[in-house]
Every structure is written in C-alpha cells, then in structure tokens.
Design a protein around this motif. Structure first.
Motif, PDB file in Angstrom:
ATOM      1  N   ARG A  15       0.831  -1.210   0.000  1.00 35.18           N
ATOM      2  CA  ARG A  15       0.000   0.000   0.000  1.00 35.18           C
ATOM      3  C   ARG A  15       0.864   1.259   0.000  1.00 35.18           C
ATOM      4  NH1 ARG A  15      -4.603  -1.047   4.549  1.00 35.18           N
ATOM      5  NH2 ARG A  15      -5.862  -2.497   3.360  1.00 35.18           N
ATOM      6  N   ALA A  16       1.866   1.290   0.871  1.00 35.50           N
ATOM      7  CA  ALA A  16       2.720   2.473   0.988  1.00 35.50           C
ATOM      8  C   ALA A  16       3.466   2.737  -0.320  1.00 35.50           C
ATOM      9  CB  ALA A  16       3.708   2.295   2.138  1.00 35.50           C
ATOM     10  N   ILE A  17       4.040   1.698  -0.907  1.00 36.02           N
ATOM     11  CA  ILE A  17       4.777   1.860  -2.162  1.00 36.02           C
ATOM     12  C   ILE A  17       3.827   2.254  -3.291  1.00 36.02           C
ATOM     13  CG2 ILE A  17       6.137   0.642  -3.921  1.00 36.02           C
ATOM     14  CD1 ILE A  17       7.788   1.249  -1.501  1.00 36.02           C
ATOM     15  N   ALA A  18       2.640   1.667  -3.332  1.00 41.95           N
ATOM     16  CA  ALA A  18       1.670   1.990  -4.386  1.00 41.95           C
ATOM     17  C   ALA A  18       1.263   3.461  -4.322  1.00 41.95           C
ATOM     18  CB  ALA A  18       0.443   1.086  -4.269  1.00 41.95           C
ATOM     19  N   PHE A 122      -4.459   3.588 -10.450  1.00 37.58           N
ATOM     20  CA  PHE A 122      -5.407   2.494 -10.242  1.00 37.58           C
ATOM     21  C   PHE A 122      -4.990   1.595  -9.071  1.00 37.58           C
ATOM     22  CE2 PHE A 122      -7.035  -1.718 -11.803  1.00 37.58           C
ATOM     23  CZ  PHE A 122      -8.385  -1.409 -11.720  1.00 37.58           C
ATOM     24  N   VAL A 123      -3.700   1.349  -8.929  1.00 38.90           N
ATOM     25  CA  VAL A 123      -3.190   0.376  -7.949  1.00 38.90           C
ATOM     26  C   VAL A 123      -3.494   0.763  -6.495  1.00 38.90           C
ATOM     27  CG1 VAL A 123      -1.122  -0.786  -7.086  1.00 38.90           C
ATOM     28  CG2 VAL A 123      -1.441  -0.484  -9.527  1.00 38.90           C
ATOM     29  N   PRO A 124      -3.239   1.995  -6.040  1.00 43.90           N
ATOM     30  CA  PRO A 124      -3.502   2.296  -4.625  1.00 43.90           C
ATOM     31  C   PRO A 124      -4.969   2.118  -4.234  1.00 43.90           C
ATOM     32  CG  PRO A 124      -2.218   4.053  -5.588  1.00 43.90           C
ATOM     33  CD  PRO A 124      -2.617   3.132  -6.704  1.00 43.90           C
ATOM     34  N   PHE A 125      -5.876   2.422  -5.152  1.00 39.30           N
ATOM     35  CA  PHE A 125      -7.288   2.241  -4.835  1.00 39.30           C
ATOM     36  C   PHE A 125      -7.613   0.770  -4.603  1.00 39.30           C
ATOM     37  CE2 PHE A 125      -7.476   6.348  -7.101  1.00 39.30           C
ATOM     38  CZ  PHE A 125      -8.039   7.090  -6.084  1.00 39.30           C
ATOM     39  N   LEU A 126      -7.071  -0.082  -5.438  1.00 40.05           N
ATOM     40  CA  LEU A 126      -7.328  -1.516  -5.297  1.00 40.05           C
ATOM     41  C   LEU A 126      -6.615  -2.120  -4.095  1.00 40.05           C
ATOM     42  CD1 LEU A 126      -7.220  -2.769  -8.985  1.00 40.05           C
ATOM     43  CD2 LEU A 126      -9.197  -2.301  -7.549  1.00 40.05           C
ATOM     44  N   SER A 127      -5.577  -1.459  -3.595  1.00 39.31           N
ATOM     45  CA  SER A 127      -4.811  -2.029  -2.484  1.00 39.31           C
ATOM     46  C   SER A 127      -5.575  -2.015  -1.163  1.00 39.31           C
ATOM     47  CB  SER A 127      -3.482  -1.292  -2.332  1.00 39.31           C
ATOM     48  OG  SER A 127      -3.679   0.004  -1.821  1.00 39.31           O
ATOM     49  N   PHE A 128      -6.738  -1.409  -1.135  1.00 40.64           N
ATOM     50  CA  PHE A 128      -7.534  -1.389   0.086  1.00 40.64           C
ATOM     51  C   PHE A 128      -8.679  -2.388   0.057  1.00 40.64           C
ATOM     52  CE2 PHE A 128      -5.270   2.559   0.363  1.00 40.64           C
ATOM     53  CZ  PHE A 128      -4.997   2.652   1.713  1.00 40.64           C
ATOM     54  N   TYR A 129      -8.799  -3.148  -1.022  1.00 44.30           N
ATOM     55  CA  TYR A 129      -9.887  -4.110  -1.156  1.00 44.30           C
ATOM     56  C   TYR A 129      -9.348  -5.518  -1.335  1.00 44.30           C
ATOM     57  CZ  TYR A 129     -12.739  -0.006  -1.653  1.00 44.30           C
ATOM     58  OH  TYR A 129     -13.347   1.184  -1.412  1.00 44.30           O
ATOM     59  N   ASP A 130     -10.031  -6.471  -0.749  1.00 47.96           N
ATOM     60  CA  ASP A 130      -9.655  -7.873  -0.844  1.00 47.96           C
ATOM     61  C   ASP A 130     -10.165  -8.400  -2.179  1.00 47.96           C
ATOM     62  OD1 ASP A 130      -9.073 -10.528  -0.541  1.00 47.96           O
ATOM     63  OD2 ASP A 130      -9.809 -10.659   1.520  1.00 47.96           O
ATOM     64  N   LEU A 131      -9.345  -8.272  -3.207  1.00 54.19           N
ATOM     65  CA  LEU A 131      -9.764  -8.625  -4.560  1.00 54.19           C
ATOM     66  C   LEU A 131     -10.018 -10.112  -4.710  1.00 54.19           C
ATOM     67  CD1 LEU A 131      -7.276  -6.368  -6.513  1.00 54.19           C
ATOM     68  CD2 LEU A 131      -9.632  -5.886  -5.875  1.00 54.19           C
ATOM     69  N   LYS A 132      -9.247 -10.922  -4.029  1.00 56.63           N
ATOM     70  CA  LYS A 132      -9.407 -12.364  -4.146  1.00 56.63           C
ATOM     71  C   LYS A 132     -10.746 -12.803  -3.549  1.00 56.63           C
ATOM     72  CE  LYS A 132      -6.431 -16.310  -4.143  1.00 56.63           C
ATOM     73  NZ  LYS A 132      -5.170 -16.874  -3.769  1.00 56.63           N
ATOM     74  N   ALA A 133     -11.144 -12.204  -2.436  1.00 57.42           N
ATOM     75  CA  ALA A 133     -12.419 -12.553  -1.806  1.00 57.42           C
ATOM     76  C   ALA A 133     -13.597 -12.155  -2.690  1.00 57.42           C
ATOM     77  CB  ALA A 133     -12.536 -11.883  -0.448  1.00 57.42           C
ATOM     78  N   GLN A 134     -13.426 -11.157  -3.519  1.00 57.99           N
ATOM     79  CA  GLN A 134     -14.498 -10.718  -4.406  1.00 57.99           C
ATOM     80  C   GLN A 134     -14.835 -11.767  -5.461  1.00 57.99           C
ATOM     81  OE1 GLN A 134     -16.165  -7.839  -3.836  1.00 57.99           O
ATOM     82  NE2 GLN A 134     -14.838  -7.723  -2.068  1.00 57.99           N
TER      83      GLN A 134
END
Length: 143
Positions: A15-18, A122-134
């Motif tokens: 998250r920090a790097i993104a 696009f990446v930082p926004f997605l880094s807060f959501y559990d994409l695999k669980a979706q």
C-alpha cells in the motif's frame, strides 16, 4: 467490496509503495511541464529523469510486495504491477535515449506516460480491497 483485514508487512508495504508510486507518477508531468515552460532551467528536466529512475526501483519493489501479498490481492495484481514495471523501464529508456542526443520519440513517450499515470493511480485504490475474496462466493461448508 470487502475491505482487507490483512495488515501483514507485505500488504501494508505494498500500500505504501503503491501510494508513493502514484504520487511520483503525478509529479512527472508537473516537472516536465515546468521544464517546457522554462527551458533555460535544466534542473526541471534533470528532476524528471531522476524521478523516472526512482520509479523503476519502486515499481520493482512493488512487484515483489504484490507477489508476497498475492493471497490477498490475487495474481492479477502481480501481473498488473509487473506490466507497470516493464512500461516504466521502457519509458525511462526512451527518456534517457532522448537526452543522449537521439530525437525524442514523443509520439510514444507522451502517450506511454499517460498510460503509466492511469495504471499507477489504479493500484492504490485496489490495495484497500480484498480482490481475491471478491471472486470467491461464500460457499456453504460441507460436512
């Protein structure tokens, strides 16, 4: 969308790097715009090149962290970050080739920069959501 409950080192580091990569990608057009507005000051162009070199390193780190956190983000995020790294490397190569006296391929460098900006934001926004669980529906447990 499910928020990420995983607060492990790779997830938080990613998250920090993104976020840092997104901010630096936002800074790039500002730096080169200042150079174009004031071409007598080479410092803007040098700063633009230096940030580009830093972005190569940061996107490589981001690929590694995405791989380590792939159980949370999924393998798609790893490939997205890998594509971002490869394109940042190509972008930097094109920019350095232009400063070595070769004509700048602005027809490639500028649109690629716009693409990189979009991919990087696009990446930082997605880094807060559990994409695999979706992608995995809640299945009833079988006994």
């Amino acid at each position: 969308m499910a928020m990420i409950k995983d607060k492990s080192g790779p997830v938080m580091g990613f998250r920090a790097i993104a976020i840092l990569v997104a901010l630096l990608l936002l800074l790039q057009p500002i730096l080169i715009g200042q150079y174009l507005a004031h071409p007598e000051h080479d410092g803007w162009k040098d700063a633009h090149a230096m940030v580009g070199d830093i972005l190569i390193l940061l996107t490589l780190i981001m690929v590694g962290l995405a791989f380590l956190a792939r159980r949370t983000f999924g393998i798609g995020m790893v490939f997205h970050c890998l594509a971002l790294f490869v394109l940042v490397f190509i972008q930097s190569f094109l920019g350095h080739a232009a400063s070595d006296g070769h004509p700048t391929p602005k027809g490639i460098h500028v649109p690629l920069g716009v693409l990189l900006f979009g991919m990087g934001i696009f990446v930082p926004f997605l880094s807060f959501y559990d994409l695999k669980a979706q992608r995995m529906p809640n299945r009833p447990e079988t006994g």
